[in-house]
Structures are given as structure tokens and as C-alpha cells.
Motif scaffolding. Structure first.
Motif, PDB file in Angstrom:
ATOM      1  N   PRO A 836      -8.073  -7.357  -3.260  1.00  0.00           N
ATOM      2  CA  PRO A 836      -9.036  -7.318  -4.382  1.00  0.00           C
ATOM      3  C   PRO A 836      -9.387  -8.655  -4.911  1.00  0.00           C
ATOM      4  CG  PRO A 836      -6.741  -6.642  -5.030  1.00  0.00           C
ATOM      5  CD  PRO A 836      -6.720  -6.834  -3.365  1.00  0.00           C
ATOM      6  N   PHE A 842      -7.677  -1.244  -9.494  1.00  0.00           N
ATOM      7  CA  PHE A 842      -7.136   0.202  -8.746  1.00  0.00           C
ATOM      8  C   PHE A 842      -6.913   1.079  -9.873  1.00  0.00           C
ATOM      9  CE2 PHE A 842      -5.862  -2.984  -5.107  1.00  0.00           C
ATOM     10  CZ  PHE A 842      -6.815  -2.525  -4.444  1.00  0.00           C
ATOM     11  N   GLY A 845      -2.882   4.833  -6.615  1.00  0.00           N
ATOM     12  CA  GLY A 845      -2.500   4.264  -5.200  1.00  0.00           C
ATOM     13  C   GLY A 845      -1.021   3.445  -5.420  1.00  0.00           C
ATOM     14  N   TRP A 872      -3.712  -4.635 -10.406  1.00  0.00           N
ATOM     15  CA  TRP A 872      -2.469  -3.408  -9.933  1.00  0.00           C
ATOM     16  C   TRP A 872      -1.754  -2.774 -10.981  1.00  0.00           C
ATOM     17  CZ3 TRP A 872      -2.640  -4.079  -4.663  1.00  0.00           C
ATOM     18  CH2 TRP A 872      -3.125  -5.207  -4.124  1.00  0.00           C
ATOM     19  N   CYS A 875      -0.874   0.926 -10.436  1.00  0.00           N
ATOM     20  CA  CYS A 875      -0.327   1.221  -9.118  1.00  0.00           C
ATOM     21  C   CYS A 875       0.974   1.531  -9.219  1.00  0.00           C
ATOM     22  CB  CYS A 875      -0.434   0.006  -8.065  1.00  0.00           C
ATOM     23  SG  CYS A 875      -2.262  -0.084  -7.482  1.00  0.00           S
ATOM     24  N   HIS A1035      -1.906   4.505   3.531  1.00  0.00           N
ATOM     25  CA  HIS A1035      -2.975   4.456   2.341  1.00  0.00           C
ATOM     26  C   HIS A1035      -2.409   3.780   1.212  1.00  0.00           C
ATOM     27  CE1 HIS A1035      -5.119   7.391   5.103  1.00  0.00           C
ATOM     28  NE2 HIS A1035      -4.233   8.158   4.952  1.00  0.00           N
ATOM     29  N   GLN A1037      -2.004   0.708  -1.438  1.00  0.00           N
ATOM     30  CA  GLN A1037      -2.898  -0.188  -1.581  1.00  0.00           C
ATOM     31  C   GLN A1037      -2.408  -1.855  -1.151  1.00  0.00           C
ATOM     32  OE1 GLN A1037      -5.807   0.415  -2.502  1.00  0.00           O
ATOM     33  NE2 GLN A1037      -5.624   2.050  -4.048  1.00  0.00           N
ATOM     34  N   ARG A1069      -3.575  -4.038   3.695  1.00  0.00           N
ATOM     35  CA  ARG A1069      -3.058  -5.083   3.016  1.00  0.00           C
ATOM     36  C   ARG A1069      -1.686  -5.453   3.363  1.00  0.00           C
ATOM     37  NH1 ARG A1069      -5.864  -2.045  -0.548  1.00  0.00           N
ATOM     38  NH2 ARG A1069      -8.056  -2.847  -0.679  1.00  0.00           N
TER      39      ARG A1069
END
Length: 1085
Positions: A836, A842, A845, A872, A875, A1035, A1037, A1069
Motif C-alpha cells: 500500500p 486498510f 484484515g 495498518w 489490521c 487473504h 494483508q 504481500r
């Protein structure tokens, strides 16, 4: 060795003539080369380069010397001038800055040259300082300060203020004599000594101080006009008792606004007239002071007759009556006076009168008893009072009456404001400002480095003597009640200082009126120019519009702003309220002048070489402390507001202002502090509690020197959040001498991208013949002392499988080995272009951590640092660990949860069981394909190398045959038979078939090979682990994985790349993490 100098005289010529000669010479050089060769004589055959420092008129004359004395330096003439021409320019110095790379060079180049300075110390510095220091406070408030604070406390006030300005003048003299100070005065000195942030903040404060000083002078002018010259000119009259003050303030506002408009027009139309009138205004000040001293001397033998009327011990205002008595006797008849009617309800002798009036007698005393009267003893001590209290004479008998009657309508002299020591300091301090007048005129002085210190210190000494002597003389000559009578009501509305003056009070009144007018005009002239200087420096973006003006450079917009700010002071309308405001701004300016001198002295920078030697950092520090103390003594809340304004301007310039490198002291202070801190950090490695990733980011650049993966810098700023050390490095392949421009371009591009991505750190570009060596140099040598990187961040080489990029995987694997050898952590971002940007967020995630082996806690620490950033923050962190057949997975989960609890980390924990099973056919086949591919690449590489080697031998042989044909036979005999390259068609065909057959047989061997068992096992682990990770974290992040180390046997390096590729296959990632071998996170506080 004897040295001879040849001096070539230079004749002054018109520019057009010089251009003509230059053009003519260029034509001669192009068209008549033979003649040019003859003219050059014994030169080196290179035509002389034109130089901006050397007049082309001397070219013909200088040609005969060019090849003899200065030929060695002729290629440097463009950048380094001849000493003779440089000295010539310095000798004809015209207040334009000299130097090749000075900041002001391009800004000052547009200014017109001024006449050669001719002003000496007396005219250029001493008199302007006198004029600026002596002013409105001396005439209007000094007697009142002496009466209120007493001689002793007044002496302390004046001594403190004068000591402050004297210490500041010493510091200023040191700065002003440390090189040339162009126009701009104190702003220039502070900004060049303390940097653009301090310079801009203090410069604007000084500007505001000068502007409010203009308002104060204008208010003083109106006060003199309406109180002492023409009281009938007042527009607003007091209709009721007690409204006199409000009516006076309204008059001030109306007249002040008119005078500001008038003065602004005068300044706009013709500044030269203001400058010409300056001497007239100064003459008024000097004449007034002489009149005061003459009056003091006269009081010794013939005191002036200024009687004061007292009722008991209370002073009466003579504006309302003439005769100082209750009644008079005329023709044996007793008549009541005007004074009686003011205190009684009728003019009859049996009228009802004020109680205090009835009980006390009316007496008359001399207001100015004279210097020999001994009144000094009565005036030694202070007499502070509340607002609205009556001015009373000490030690005068009186009988207290009932205070039921209203005092407001009675003709007493009342105090208009509450008085106390600190307030008087604030009101008095503006009378010692103006010490910068000499340094502001540095461009007009014959010898600024001598005149500024001498003239300024002499002026301060003179004015200090005048002020201190006036305090004693006022206290010794004038009665205390008159001194405390601010507006001279007890002496028929005369100016109190005027009553002392000889031959007439009007000398002081008219003199002070013109001097305050002149000072107001000077402020309105100087303040816009100061604002224009700050605006033209470009350090404060929002005031840049004020740098523009008329065609002749007059600051029109700045003048309008100055008049507007001045109007704010006029609307305040009280001289006693405006004085502390400008005291704050001037004190702040003086404080930073002292700080600048102290910093420069303590740093001992090589450029700090003032001609003025009578300074010391302790004096500067004392002056700075005194300024700060005076700020809070005057008014603590004004001081805080002024500091807040300066702080806001400082932060604004730091955030939005232009980057300027002026070699300032704050930068030097930062360097010294950095050196000290680095030496302290050098003592040992940081404790685990202080460990944070200090990053070396390895960037790849394309052919245009642009960054290939900008997201790597985005990720860096997300990981670091501006904390710790970040070094952004890159390698250019080649020789540094050939790659200078590319290096600069690359550095500019990287720094620009760092600014866009808000990555705070340093940029380091290395040029190396081999890319691999350049990376090694960066890993080994980036950083300084204890501020070295401990972690390397790089992008995964996506194109490592491509044959044309065959070295990328070798560089990568060697980098992994070198970071391990250097005990540094390594972070490898795979699929970096999917990471990102700083603008993305985000909203949900997971950040998944796969903790396979313990690496010192890096895997735990990195998600915590990332979640500090907005990208982040939302997350969740999940930690997975792998359990083998013999492990108790339930107990492992409990232990891991307890470990995370002690680490103060919030994360979900999951233990994944990975049991051993048979190696699948897929794994076996994948390993076989990997090894076949590796073997094929080696074969292709080998055949290509052989072809290159043969071509090189042919080239070498041909070169040798051309350079030494005589020894051809002997060389041919010396060359061994197997490398003899005398090709025929048959030999070429046979060699071609031979190579073809060997290659075919080599490829057959590749397809018949069996995979290595060790590689099969590793591939099995990679495939199994990848399957588990995909199942849980496909899935997520971001996935953080332990990065396995490269094989000890270098032959399997390409296989290692394949293992890593298989391990991370299918994930968007991935951050591969390899620890440095030391603990980076701890459970202890």
C-alpha cells in the motif's frame, strides 16, 4: 626560488566597447588560426578561455603572459578568479555581496549599484542612534517614573534597561564586525547567525516592534498637541465628571488615524525628504536636552516660579481656578474665590462645603525649589498608588475628613492608572531601544566594521548618562507631587519637564513635538523596508507579496500593512498600554542577538573572526538572561504572547518555509550536538529495550536514474514513522569520474521521492565498477559511528529467472550472506508493487506472522511497528507457529500466549500441526526440473564464456601484430599450440561441429540426471509450508515469514532462490525476515 609577478593594467571601458572587442576577438580566433598561433607564441596550443572575472579588454595585451606565468591555471579561470581581479572587485566594493556560491549572490545581482559609501562614525552611527534612543518617553514619562518609583528605584529601572542594551550592543558589534553586513541590520545578523527559522521569527517580531514604536511616537505627538500646545483642538469633550480619560482616548484615535494617513502619504511620496528632515528632528532633541541641563543649572541660583496649590496634603489642579486661596480680602471685604465655589454649594461664607475643604488650609509651595533645596531626600523613595487616587505630598499636615462626598467633581490631581515597579519597567524600556540604527545603515558607512561598535557603544553610553543624570536631577530639582502629576495639571497644564527648562517651557514642548513626529516618520520608513527584506528572502511564504513595490524599489505593499498594524496601536490609544507591547518585541530581538553571539562564540566556528574583540560569551549570556528577565518583569502575559507568536512563526517557517543554507550557528550547534551524541552512542551496542530497526534501504534505479519501486520507500515510512535512522542507498555501475552528473541526478530523484513519501532519512549513492561490490560497500560503510544501520530492506528480484538478468540472483544471495556476516537483520519485500501507499487505509484484515524459528523477536516487533502507522492501524495481528510430531501443540499455544502477554502484544495465536509424510511426486518432479534448469544455465554460460574468451584472444593478437610487427614471428612461436588462432575454413567448421557435439552430449546428460536428495527434502519443506501458509493466510494483508539462510555450498545458490519462490508462491504481500542473531524484544521493563 625567485618569483616574478607581471601586473597588466586594466583600462576602464564602456560595456558596448568591451562587447565589440570580444566579438572581434572571437572572429579572429575562428578565421585566423595561424595568426593566433603566432600570437600565442610558446603557449600550450590551447586558446585562452574567457572568464567573467577578467576584462576582455586586456586579452590582447595579456596573451604574451598567458602561456608563461598562468598557463597552469588557465582551465580554472572560469570558477576561480585571478587574485588581482578579485582584489580589484573587493576594493571597489559597493554593498553588493561578494563570493561565488553565496546565498545572496543571485538576489543582489539585480540591485543597482549605489555610490561608494562615505559616512563616518559620527554622522553614520552615533547621531542616528542618539536620535532613535532619545525620544518620547524622556519628555513625557521620565519625570512621572521618577516621582512614582522614587530616585533609587528609577535608577535601578534605567540601569537595568541600559545594561541590557549595552550588553546587546557588545554582542551586536561582534556579529556586525564578523564580515560584511548588508542592509537589513538586526534581521540580517540574526537570520545569518541563527538560521532562517529564528531569523524569520525574530525578524517579524522586530518588524512588529518597530511598527508599534511608530504608533507610540504618533500617540506621543497627539498627547503633546492636545495636552500642552492646543487643548482647545480636542474634538471630544468630557460632558460629565470622570469622562475626561475616555474623551482623551477618542481624540487620540481620531487624530492618530489622520496623522498615520498623512505620514504614510509622506513616506510613499518621498522618503528622501524624511531622511533630509532627520537632522532637523535630531537638532530638536539635542536642543531640548540642552535646555533641560541649562534649566537645572539655573535652579541653583534662580529657581523658576511655578507655585503649586495644596489643600491639606492634596494637590489641586490649577486648570479650574486662578487664586490659590479660599477667600480674598479687598477693601476690607472678604470675598470667596473660584476655589471656594468648587468645594462649596454657594459663594457665600456660610455655604455648606466639602468636609475635607473645611478642615484643611490651602497652602502654596514652589513646584521647582531648585537643586540646592534638598528635595532629593523626599524623592528618594517610591510612591506607588491605585488608579483614581489623589496625588498627595508626603509630610504635609492634613486633617482627614469624612469621605462621604464624591471626589470626582473636585479639582484634585488624580492618578490615571495603577502604578507598580514592573509596569514602569515596561513603559520605560522603549526609551532605550533604537540601538540598531547604526547597523541598519551599514551599507552607507565608510568603514562599517570600525564605525558600528564605536558609534553604537558611544551612543548608548551618552544616552545612559543622560537618562541616569536626568533621574537624579529631576529628583533633586522638582517637587514630588509635580513629578507624580503626569499631565502637569498642578502647573497650569504645562509639560513637567518644560517647567524645568530654560529659557522657556515652549523649547521642550516644540522640540519634543517635532522629535516625536520625526521618530514616527522614521518608524514608518524603516519598518516596511525590514518587512520587504524578510519577504525577499522568501523564508516566510505568506508575506512574499510584500517584497514587491514601486519601480524604484519602494515597498508600497509593506507600507500599507505597516500603516494597518500601526492603526491597531492607535486604536489602543494609550501610550502607557502600547509601550509594553513594543518592549516585548524589542526585548525578544535583543535576546536573540545575544544568543547568536553566544552560540557563535561557544561553537568556535572557523568563520567566527570578529574585528571587535571586547566580547565574551558570558556577557552575551548575561545579556540574553537580562532580556528574558525584563520580558517577564514588564508583563508576563505579554511575554508569553510574544513568545507564542515567535514560536508559531518559527514552526511555520520550519514546516512551509524555503530551505536556506546560510552557515548559521544553529546548524553548527546541531552538528556539535550530533558529534557529542554520536561519541556517546559509540560506547556500546544499544540495549534490547532501545533496539529499533535502523534501516538501510537498497533501491534499484532505471536508466533515467528514477526509482524502480517507489513503494519500498512508502513501506519504509510506514515501518519507521520518522523514528530512528533511515539510509536510502543505491548503486550506479561505472567509474565515479564518469558518473558524477548521473550520481547527482540520482540523488536528487531519490531525495525528491523521499520527500513525497515522507521518508525522513539520508540518501547515499555509491558508484562502483561492479554492482555487487557497490552493495557490499553500502552494507559495510553506510552510517557513522553508533548511528549505523542494523537492518537491510530490499525488494525481491522478480526477474531473477530471466537469462539476460543472470547476475541478479547471485547479487541477492551474496547480499543475504553479507548481512548475516555483518550481524544485520534482513527484510525482503516480495511483490513490493502490491504494497500500500501512504494514502491507502486498510479498514480490516490481518497481519500474519509465521514464526518457524526464533530470530531474536524481529517477527514480533515488525507488526507492532507497522500498526503504529495509519495504513495498518486497523489490521489485526495473528501469530502462527508450526508444531512437529513430537510437540505438544496445546501446551505450545498456552506458552506462546503467555509469552505475548509478557511482551505486551495483542495477537491471536494458532499452532499449526505439520506431520511428516511421504514426499510427493510433485515435489520430486519440481526438484528435478529445478536442477535440470540449473545445469542447463551452467552449460549455456560455459559455452558463451568460451566464445567470449576466443574473441578476446583474437583481438589481443591483432593488437599485438599492429603495435609490434617486428616481433610477430617470435610472439607466434611463444604462443602455445592450443590457443593459436590462425583460422582457416576447415578449422572453423571442425571446431563448430566439435562444440555442437559436446553441447548435444551435455544436454543429453541433463535429461538423464537424477535429483539430489538434499534438494528434494528442502523442496518438500517449501511445498508443505507453502500449502499450510496458503491455507491460513491467503487473504491476509501482509504475511511475515522466517527467511531460511542460503546454503553453505555456493553451488546451490540458484536452487535457494527456487526454494524461496516455492515457499512464497500464491501470496500477495510477503515480507521475508531474517534476524541479526541478537534479541530485539524483551519482556522486561
Amino acid at each position: 626560488m625567485p618569483t616574478s609577478f607581471t601586473v597588466v593594467p586594466v583600462e576602464a571601458q564602456e560595456p558596448a566597447e568591451r562587447d565589440g572587442q570580444r566579438q572581434q576577438q572571437e572572429e579572429e580566433e575562428e578565421g585566423e588560426e595561424d595568426d593566433d598561433e603566432r600570437e600565442r607564441g610558446a603557449g600550450d596550443g590551447v586558446a585562452r578561455e574567457s572568464s567573467p572575472f577578467i576584462n576582455s579588454a586586456e586579452m590582447d595585451r595579456g596573451n604574451m603572459y598567458e602561456g608563461k606565468n598562468m598557463a597552469l591555471f588557465e582551465e580554472e579561470m572560469d570558477s576561480n578568479p585571478m587574485v588581482s581581479s578579485l582584489l580589484n572587485k573587493l576594493a571597489n566594493y559597493t554593498n553588493l555581496t561578494q563570493g561565488v556560491v553565496e546565498h545572496e549572490a543571485d538576489e543582489d545581482s539585480k540591485r543597482k549599484e549605489v555610490k561608494v559609501p562615505r559616512m563616518g562614525t559620527f554622522i553614520g552611527v552615533y547621531l542616528p542612534c542618539l536620535q532613535n534612543i532619545l525620544g518620547v518617553i524622556l519628555f513625557l514619562r521620565l519625570t512621572w517614573i521618577v516621582g512614582t518609583a522614587g530616585v533609587l528605584e528609577s535608577f535601578i529601572i534605567v540601569f537595568m534597561c541600559c545594561a541590557c542594551t549595552m550588553l546587546t550592543a557588545i554582542s551586536m558589534s561582534a556579529i556586525a564586525t564578523n564580515g560584511v553586513v548588508p542592509a537589513g541590520g538586526s534581521y540580517y545578523m540574526i537570520s545569518r547567525s541563527l538560521g532562517p527559522e529564528f531569523g524569520g521569527a525574530v525578524g517579524l517580531c522586530f518588524y512588529l516592534g518597530t511598527t508599534f514604536a511608530g504608533a507610540m511616537y504618533i500617540l506621543g505627538t497627539i498627547e503633546i498637541l492636545l495636552t500642552y500646545i492646543s487643548p482647545s483642538a480636542a474634538i471630544f469633550k468630557a460632558e460629565e465628571v470622570g469622562e475626561e480619560t475616555e474623551a482623551m482616548l477618542n481624540n487620540m484615535r481620531v487624530y492618530g488615524t489622520c496623522i498615520i494617513i498623512l505620514m504614510a502619504i509622506v513616506v510613499f511620496v518621498g522618503v528622501k525628504y524624511v531622511n533630509k528632515l532627520a537632522l532637523v528632528f535630531l537638532a530638536c532633541v539635542i536642543l531640548s536636552i540642552i535646555a533641560i541641563y541649562a534649566g537645572v543649572i539655573k535652579t541653583a541660583f534662580d529657581p523658576p516660579d511655578f507655585p503649586i496649590c495644596l489643600l491639606g496634603n492634596r494637590t489641586l489642579s490649577k486648570r479650574s481656578f486662578d487664586v490659590c486661596a479660599k477667600f480674598t480680602e479687598s477693601n476690607n471685604e472678604t470675598k470667596t474665590t473660584t476655589l471656594w465655589r468648587l468645594f462649596c454649594d454657594s459663594s457665600l461664607l456660610n455655604a455648606t462645603c466639602d468636609d475635607y475643604f473645611s478642615l484643611n488650609n490651602v497652602t502654596e509651595i514652589q513646584g521647582i525649589p531648585g537643586i540646592m533645596s534638598g528635595v532629593l531626600a523626599d524623592n528618594l523613595w517610591s510612591a506607588y498608588s491605585e488608579k483614581g487616587s489623589i496625588v498627595e505630598k508626603k509630610d504635609q499636615p492634613s486633617v482627614a475628613g469624612s469621605e462621604e462626598t464624591k471626589m470626582g467633581g473636585l479639582p484634585y490631581v488624580f492618578t490615571d492608572i495603577m502604578t507598580y515597579f514592573t509596569m514602569l519597567v515596561g513603559i520605560y524600556f522603549p526609551s532605550v531601544t533604537g540601538i540598531m540604527a547604526g547597523s541598519n545603515r551599514s551599507g552607507d558607512l565608510k568603514d562599517a566594521q570600525k564605525s558600528i561598535p564605536t558609534g553604537t557603544i558611544l551612543a548608548i553610553s551618552t544616552t545612559s548618562f543622560i537618562y541616569l543624570s536626568c533621574i537624579v536631577l529631576f529628583g533633586a530639582c522638582i517637587e514630588g507631587v509635580i513629578l507624580r502629576d503626569k499631565f502637569g495639571e498642578a502647573v497650569n497644564g504645562n509639560l513637567v519637564v518644560g517647567t524645568l527648562a530654560w529659557p522657556s517651557p515652549w523649547v521642550i514642548v516644540i522640540g519634543s513635538f517635532f522629535s516625536t513626529c520625526g521618530a514616527g516618520l522614521q518608524s514608518l520608513t524603516g519598518a516596511p523596508r525590514l518587512l520587504q527584506a524578510i519577504a525577499r528572502d522568501g523564508i516566510v511564504p505568506f508575506i512574499q507579496v510584500f517584497g514587491h513595490g514601486k519601480a524604484n524599489g519602494e515597498p508600497t505593499w509593506a507600507l500599507l500593512l505597516t500603516a494597518g498594524i500601526c492603526e491597531i496601536g492607535i486604536l489602543i490609544a494609550s501610550l502607557d498600554s502600547v509601550a509594553p507591547i513594543l518592549s516585548m518585541f524589542f526585548l525578544m530581538c535583543y535576546m536573540f542577538v545575544n544568543l547568536a553571539c553566544a552560540v557563535q562564540t561557544l561553537l568556535r566556528t572557523p568563520n567566527w573572526r570578529p574585528r571587535f574583540k571586547y566580547y565574551h560569551w558570558t556577557l552575551s549570556f548575561l545579556g540574553m538572561s537580562l532580556c528574558l528577565a525584563l520580558m517577564f518583569i514588564c508583563s508576563w502575559y505579554y511575554a508569553l504572547i510574544a513568545m507564542l507568536i515567535a514560536g508559531c512563526i518559527y514552526k511555520y517557517i520550519e514546516y512551509r518555509g524555503a530551505e536556506k543554507e546560510w552557515g548559521d550557528g544553529i546548524r553548527g550547534l546541531s552538528l556539535n550536538a550530533a558529534r557529542y551524541a554520536l561519541l556517546r552512542v559509540e560506547d556500546g551496542p544499544p540495549h534490547t529495550k532501545n533496539w529499533r530497526p535502523q534501516l538501510l534501504v537498497l533501491l534499484n534505479l532505471d536508466g533515467e536514474q528514477l526509482v524502480k519501486h517507489p513503494r519500498l520507500l512508502s513501506f519504509t515510512s510506514q515501518l519507521k514513522a520518522g523514528k530512528g535512522l533511515t539510509i536510502v542507498g543505491s548503486v550506479l555501475q561505472g567509474i565515479y569520474l564518469d558518473k558524477c552528473t548521473e550520481t547527482q541526478k540520482a540523488e536528487e530523484n531519490v531525495k525528491a521521492l523521499m520527500g513525497v513519501e515522507k521518508t525522513k532519512g539520508f540518501c547515499q549513492i555509491v558508484v562502483s565498477p561492479h554492482f555487487r561490490d557497490g552493495i557490499s560497500y553500502l552494507i559495510q560503510s553506510a552510517g557513522l559511528g553508533g548511528m549505523k544501520h542494523n537492518t537491510v530492506l530490499m525488494a525481491w528480484p522478480q526477474s531473477w529467472k530471466q537469462t539476460e538478468n543472470r547476475f541478479s540472483w547471485k547479487n541477492f544471495v551474496d547480499t543475504v550472506r553479507e548481512t548475516t556476516a555483518a550481524q544485520q537483520a534482513l527484510l525482503v519485500a516480495k511483490n513490493i508493487d502490491l504494497f500500500p501507499t501512504n494514502q491507502e487505509r486498510f479498514t480490516e484484515g490481518n497481519i500474519d506472522v509465521w514464526w518457524i524459528v526464533h530470530d531474536g523477536g524481529m517477527l514480533m516487533l515488525l507488526p507492532f511497528l507497522l500498526r503504529q502507522h495509519k495504513v495498518w492501524r486497523k489490521c489485526k495481528m495473528r501469530i502462527f507457529t508450526v508444531a512437529q510430531m513430537d510437540d505438544n501443540s496445546i501446551q505450545m499455544k498456552k506458552d506462546l500466549q503467555m509469552f505475548l502477554y509478557h511482551l505486551r502484544l495483542n495477537a491471536e495465536v494458532e499452532v499449526v500441526e505439520m506431520f511428516e509424510n511421504d514426499i510427493s511426486a510433485f515435489t520430486y518432479e519440481k526438484t528435478l526440473m529445478m536442477e535440470q534448469r540449473s545445469q542447463m544455465l551452467k552449460q549455456m554460460q560455459l559455452s558463451k564464456n568460451e566464445r567470449e574468451r576466443e574473441a578476446q584472444l583474437i583481438h589481443d593478437r591483432n593488437t599485438a601484430s599492429h603495435s609490434a610487427p617486428a616481433v610477430k614471428a617470435s610472439v607466434a612461436a611463444a604462443v602455445p599450440e592450443k590457443v593459436q588462432m590462425t583460422w582457416t575454413k576447415e578449422k572453423f567448421v571442425a571446431e563448430k561441429h566439435k562444440n555442437k557435439d559436446s553441447n548435444v552430449s551435455g544436454f543429453k546428460d541433463i535429461f538423464n540426471m537424477k535429483p539430489n536428495q538434499s534438494n528434494v527434502r528442502r523442496m518438500h519443506t517449501a511445498v508443505k509450508l507453502n500449502g499450510v501458509v496458503l491455507n491460513k493466510s491467503q487473504h491476509a494483508q501482509l504475511v511475515l515469514l522466517n527467511m531460511p539462510g542460503p546454503p553453505k555450498n555456493r553451488k546451490g545458490d540458484e536452487n535457494y532462490m527456487e526454494f524461496l519462490e516455492v515457499l512464497t508462491e500464491g501470496l500477495d504481500r510477503v515480507l521475508l525476515v531474517r534476524g541479526s542473531g541478537r534479541e530485539v524484544i524483551t519482556i522486561y521493563s
